[in-house]
Design an enzyme around this catalytic site. Structure first.
Site, PDB file in Angstrom:
ATOM      1  N   ASP A  12     -43.349  36.662 -28.308  1.00 23.83           N
ATOM      2  CA  ASP A  12     -44.347  36.093 -27.394  1.00 23.83           C
ATOM      3  C   ASP A  12     -45.729  36.328 -27.988  1.00 23.83           C
ATOM      4  O   ASP A  12     -45.891  37.120 -28.926  1.00 23.83           O
ATOM      5  CB  ASP A  12     -44.240  36.760 -26.015  1.00 23.83           C
ATOM      6  CG  ASP A  12     -45.271  36.230 -25.027  1.00 23.83           C
ATOM      7  OD1 ASP A  12     -45.353  34.997 -24.868  1.00 23.83           O
ATOM      8  OD2 ASP A  12     -46.010  37.033 -24.433  1.00 23.83           O
ATOM      9  N   SER A  13     -46.714  35.674 -27.405  1.00 30.60           N
ATOM     10  CA  SER A  13     -48.093  35.863 -27.846  1.00 30.60           C
ATOM     11  C   SER A  13     -48.614  37.257 -27.513  1.00 30.60           C
ATOM     12  O   SER A  13     -49.596  37.710 -28.093  1.00 30.60           O
ATOM     13  CB  SER A  13     -48.996  34.820 -27.190  1.00 30.60           C
ATOM     14  OG  SER A  13     -48.962  34.957 -25.780  1.00 30.60           O
ATOM     15  N   CYS A  75     -42.288  32.381 -25.013  1.00 29.66           N
ATOM     16  CA  CYS A  75     -43.672  31.954 -24.816  1.00 29.66           C
ATOM     17  C   CYS A  75     -43.626  30.465 -24.563  1.00 29.66           C
ATOM     18  O   CYS A  75     -43.062  29.713 -25.376  1.00 29.66           O
ATOM     19  CB  CYS A  75     -44.491  32.266 -26.069  1.00 29.66           C
ATOM     20  SG  CYS A  75     -46.152  31.539 -26.081  1.00 29.66           S
ATOM     21  N   THR A  77     -46.061  28.224 -24.503  1.00 30.54           N
ATOM     22  CA  THR A  77     -46.872  27.446 -25.431  1.00 30.54           C
ATOM     23  C   THR A  77     -46.152  27.280 -26.768  1.00 30.54           C
ATOM     24  O   THR A  77     -46.085  26.174 -27.330  1.00 30.54           O
ATOM     25  CB  THR A  77     -48.244  28.107 -25.650  1.00 30.54           C
ATOM     26  OG1 THR A  77     -48.888  28.295 -24.385  1.00 30.54           O
ATOM     27  CG2 THR A  77     -49.137  27.247 -26.531  1.00 30.54           C
ATOM     28  N   GLU A 154     -52.951  40.672 -19.009  1.00 21.93           N
ATOM     29  CA  GLU A 154     -53.043  41.568 -20.171  1.00 21.93           C
ATOM     30  C   GLU A 154     -53.908  42.794 -19.865  1.00 21.93           C
ATOM     31  O   GLU A 154     -53.696  43.869 -20.428  1.00 21.93           O
ATOM     32  CB  GLU A 154     -53.622  40.807 -21.376  1.00 21.93           C
ATOM     33  CG  GLU A 154     -52.716  39.727 -21.948  1.00 21.93           C
ATOM     34  CD  GLU A 154     -51.748  40.221 -23.008  1.00 21.93           C
ATOM     35  OE1 GLU A 154     -51.976  41.303 -23.576  1.00 21.93           O
ATOM     36  OE2 GLU A 154     -50.741  39.516 -23.248  1.00 21.93           O
ATOM     37  N   CYS A 186     -45.595  30.193 -17.715  1.00 24.97           N
ATOM     38  CA  CYS A 186     -46.073  31.125 -18.733  1.00 24.97           C
ATOM     39  C   CYS A 186     -45.394  32.446 -18.440  1.00 24.97           C
ATOM     40  O   CYS A 186     -45.336  32.865 -17.274  1.00 24.97           O
ATOM     41  CB  CYS A 186     -47.595  31.271 -18.675  1.00 24.97           C
ATOM     42  SG  CYS A 186     -48.248  32.585 -19.742  1.00 24.97           S
ATOM     43  N   HIS A 188     -46.259  35.370 -18.760  1.00 23.96           N
ATOM     44  CA  HIS A 188     -47.114  36.380 -18.142  1.00 23.96           C
ATOM     45  C   HIS A 188     -47.092  36.280 -16.609  1.00 23.96           C
ATOM     46  O   HIS A 188     -47.288  37.282 -15.909  1.00 23.96           O
ATOM     47  CB  HIS A 188     -48.572  36.212 -18.605  1.00 23.96           C
ATOM     48  CG  HIS A 188     -48.846  36.673 -19.998  1.00 23.96           C
ATOM     49  ND1 HIS A 188     -48.383  36.006 -21.115  1.00 23.96           N
ATOM     50  CD2 HIS A 188     -49.556  37.736 -20.466  1.00 23.96           C
ATOM     51  CE1 HIS A 188     -48.793  36.640 -22.195  1.00 23.96           C
ATOM     52  NE2 HIS A 188     -49.510  37.684 -21.840  1.00 23.96           N
TER      53      HIS A 188
END
Length: 273
Positions: A12-13, A75, A77, A154, A186, A188
């Protein structure tokens, strides 16, 4: 010959993909996991397709060096931008998080109005609309980019007045349209699920692609005869975590999400891959 005991690669990012890793650990308790979080280059949602694909290729090369038997692009994206390319370039199974979420959303909706909240990149790609309309051409899909959610998550501001206020601003138009299903597009976003659910109200079903991706992964491993049936031996390094920056911060964050004990997180120079 791919070994059944080889680990699953997840990337993931940043920390959002830990929601996917957590579901894999819960639903597939015998599997080993190698996780990479690109904490130096988060977020991906405002970056170009070319950049995200380049980052994804580097990470995939790293995961392959760890001997993984399959890769989960945790992720949205990167799933939207890089999955098709990565699938062509590697000889192990690769899955993303978009298709599982889209399929469940179609099953869940009663009025055919489905909302998607995600990064600018995922919304701009219209990938959820494409997958949903392949299943149900009559479904109405409304996307809403929520770029501030990733930095809020985050920073650990999961239950904070600032997050509440931003969420209300983002979600008002989806409420006004009358959607009955909302995809958390997403990885997150499940970390602020309680806030999103409270604002949307009980009449809206929240779809968490992390849960559905772990289910699809299990089906994939069974289909490919790669499911590991042996329990880990004492002393096995079952879960390994790598990041591109800020390992200590990541470790603290990961321990608050995953209750399996994150012993360490190692920083690597991902640009070298």
């Amino acid at each position: 010959m791919i070994s059944k005991s080889a680990p699953i690669g997840v990337f993931d990012s940043g920390v959002g993909g830990l929601t996917v890793a957590r579901e894999i650990m819960r639903q597939l308790p015998n599997e080993k996991v190698v996780y990479f979080g690109d904490t130096a280059r988060v977020p991906y949602g405002n970056k170009s397709k070319e950049t995200v694909t380049r980052y994804s290729r580097q990470i995939v090369r790293f995961l392959l060096s760890q001997g993984v038997k399959t890769i989960v692009i945790a992720c949205n994206t990167a799933s939207a931008y890089a999955l098709d390319e990565i699938e062509k370039e590697v000889d192990i199974p690769v899955i993303g998080v978009v298709k599982p979420g889209a399929a469940v959303a179609v099953q869940a909706t009663s009025n055919g109005k489905i909302g998607v909240i995600a990064t600018e990149g995922t919304i701009g790609s219209k990938i959820y609309s494409r997958y949903i309309n392949e299943i149900d051409p009559l479904a109405s899909v409304v996307g809403k980019a929520c770029p501030l959610f990733v930095p809020l998550v985050e920073e650990g501001l999961w239950q904070d007045p600032v997050t509440d206020e931003i969420a209300k601003r983002y979600l008002t138009e989806l409420i006004d349209i009358g959607i009955d299903t909302l995809i958390l597009g997403c990885t997150h976003y499940p970390l602020i699920r309680s806030t999103l659910g409270r604002i949307m109200g009980e009449g809206v079903t929240l779809v968490n692609p992390a849960y559905e991706t772990a289910r699809e992964l299990k089906e994939l491993l069974e289909r490919e005869d790669l499911l590991n049936s042996e329990e880990a031996k004492l002393g096995d390094n079952k879960y390994r975590f790598f990041v591109s920056d800020a390992a200590e911060k990541f470790k603290g964050f990961a321990n608050s999400i995953i209750k399996y004990g994150i012993l360490s997180a190692k920083t690597i120079k991902i640009e070298e891959y």
